[in-house]
Write an enzyme that holds these catalytic residues in place. Structure first.
Site, PDB file in Angstrom:
ATOM      1  N   LYS A  73       0.846  -1.205   0.000  1.00  0.00           N
ATOM      2  CA  LYS A  73       0.000   0.000   0.000  1.00  0.00           C
ATOM      3  C   LYS A  73       0.873   1.244   0.000  1.00  0.00           C
ATOM      4  O   LYS A  73       1.893   1.306   0.709  1.00  0.00           O
ATOM      5  CB  LYS A  73      -0.927  -0.026   1.222  1.00  0.00           C
ATOM      6  N   SER A 150      -9.891   2.032   2.821  1.00  0.00           N
ATOM      7  CA  SER A 150      -8.987   2.787   1.962  1.00  0.00           C
ATOM      8  C   SER A 150      -7.974   1.909   1.231  1.00  0.00           C
ATOM      9  O   SER A 150      -7.352   2.350   0.269  1.00  0.00           O
ATOM     10  CB  SER A 150      -8.248   3.824   2.811  1.00  0.00           C
ATOM     11  N   SER A 174     -10.511  -0.384   7.111  1.00  0.00           N
ATOM     12  CA  SER A 174      -9.917  -0.179   5.787  1.00  0.00           C
ATOM     13  C   SER A 174      -9.191  -1.376   5.199  1.00  0.00           C
ATOM     14  O   SER A 174      -8.800  -1.354   4.027  1.00  0.00           O
ATOM     15  CB  SER A 174      -8.953   1.014   5.825  1.00  0.00           C
TER      16      SER A 174
END
Length: 490
Positions: A73, A150, A174
């Protein structure tokens, strides 16, 4: 089935037996990444990945992450590699250091294939607000469905079969909600179990490093590598790290689990409720106790507002350095304030600016008592209530990981409804309390994944993994991805 679709231990055995090489695994992962059109990536690190994979020629038994391709990420700091957190204000930023998570994965010789997209600065749950546009759920070939956020790129990329695991961060849900929508195992360990050094902060009292895998075994194995104290992060725990694989097959006999009535009552997806009922029946047959308990509905309805106030307030403080001077593009102004206003106006999306306004408003001296401190007190009430339930001798609770399958883009929702306030936001219970929490596939509904979530007491990840492994055996959905579809058993 390709080697890249197997579990980590199966790939490791194939590497030891010379049936495949790290370079071959890396090339396949890169080919899949370059052929994917779900907008999963900030950057594909082809040159760096191939160079590392070519150097990996001396694998030893027990080096389980050696040569394993993974996705990272883009809010984890990567030394010398652009790290933007999907925000224009960080375009071109190349950190001078690695996050602790990245350092440990490098040390284990895992191969980073790509940096993945996210909702800007990890604020958001739709996968639609990153500066490179919408990230799509690979289960909808027509790009009609959300993958959630997210950690949208990590979830979409792994569900599309790119890599073997993916890093993420979880402030409210998330990792665990995208895992549900993408048919993955999504893990948020205990707060402080994994170092957050080098993770761009959103709301530190809620932030957890998390990750995605396709198998529960892989989730337990990965925590063996990532858990442990880090002197660079004063919030990381000194508690000794368990061998999370050692007890993974102990089953659920004698374990006491509970479901939360008000969360299930808020759901409209009857097939999801039926799948949870059937799972409970099977767990009981295997020796578990599964009770249905009540949780004050007013507390559940307050979760979203409490989360928004606390997270926005902390984000406002944490991101004050993104001013166009210390970080971000510089815009000439007559004063520092003018330069900062120009940089933040052009560098942040409307959603981020709105959250900063909410956070600043909540932190104003005249508002702190009725907003920020009130939210903190309510958080304490929520945590106190969930702890009281656990003190009755329960090992974990089981809840739906999302209200249904991945929603369509533009799908209307009544934000005053129980389904929105409770079913779509209850996973933040584990962020408020810091408890370890895991989502995994439960069933398939019209070819789309439905997920279930399990949460245990702090630092009881080993127990969490053993329950999850039992559920994975029941559902038959271990290793689920769009390149390896399963029908499952439920």
């Amino acid at each position: 089935m390709s080697y890249i679709d197997l579990s980590i231990r199966e790939i490791h055995k194939a590497l030891l037996d010379k049936k495949v090489t790290p370079l071959e695994l890396t090339k396949e992962a890169l080919a899949r990444a370059k052929g994917n059109d779900d907008n999963c990536f900030e950057s594909i690190l082809e040159e760096e990945a191939l160079r590392q994979a070519e150097s990996l020629t001396d694998i030893k038994e027990g080096d389980l992450l050696y040569g394993i391709p993974f996705l990272n990420k883009d809010n984890f700091s990567t030394k010398g590699i652009e790290t933007t957190a999907s925000s224009n204000i960080l375009n071109g930023y190349k950190p001078l250091f690695d996050s602790e998570v990245n350092r440990r994965l490098k040390e284990a010789n895992a191969v980073m294939i790509a940096k993945t997209t996210l909702d800007e600065l990890a604020m958001g749950g739709s996968g639609t607000t990153g500066h490179k546009g919408i990230t799509y759920n690979p289960y909808s070939k027509d790009h009609s469905r959300m993958v959630g956020g997210s950690s949208s790129g990590s979830a979409a990329g792994l569900a599309a079969g790119i890599g073997v695991f993916a890093t993420g961060s979880d402030t409210g849900d998330s990792v665990r909600r995208p895992a549900s929508l993408a048919g993955l195992v999504g893990v948020k360990p205990t707060w402080g179990r994994i170092s957050r050094f080098g993770l761009f902060p959103f709301a530190p009292s809620l932030d957890h490093v998390g990750y995605f895998t396709r198998y529960v075994d892989d989730a337990a194995l990965l925590l063996n590598y990532l858990a442990g104290h880090d002197e660079k992060d004063f919030t990381s725990s000194y508690k000794p790290v368990d061998d999370y694989l050692a007890r993974i097959d102990e089953g659920v006999k004698g374990k006491r689990l509970f479901r939360i009535k008000e969360i299930e009552d808020s759901l409209s997806d009857r097939r999801l409720l039926k799948a949870i009922d059937k799972l409970s029946e099977t767990l009981i047959k295997q020796g578990a106790e599964v009770d249905i308990v009540s949780f004050p509905k007013d507390l559940l309805e307050s979760l979203y507002a409490t989360y928004i106030v606390i997270s926005c307030a902390e984000a406002t403080s944490n991101d004050a350095n993104l001013d166009g001077i210390k970080f971000g593009p510089y815009y000439q102004g007559k004063t520092y304030q003018e330069s900062m206003k120009e940089a933040r106006t052009k560098g942040f999306s409307e959603l981020i600016r709105r959250r900063f306004v909410i956070g600043s408003f909540a932190l104003m001296k005249e508002n702190q008592d009725v907003l920020f401190l009130r939210a903190q007190k309510n958080r304490a009430k929520v945590v106190d209530y969930i702890n009281k339930i656990f003190l009755k001798g329960y090992d974990a609770y089981i809840v739906p990981a999302a209200s249904s399958v991945a929603p369509l883009f533009g799908q209307a929702s009544d934000k005053l409804s129980d389904e929105y306030l409770i079913a779509d936001n209850h996973l933040c219970l584990a962020n408020f309390s810091g408890m370890p929490s895991l989502s995994l596939p439960l069933a398939l509904e019209d070819g789309l994944p439905l997920g279930v979530n399990i949460t245990a007491m702090p630092f009881e990840e080993a127990k969490l993994f053993s329950i999850a492994k039992t559920i994975e055996n029941i559902t038959g959905l271990g290793g689920l991805s769009t390149v390896n579809p399963r029908k499952g058993n439920l």
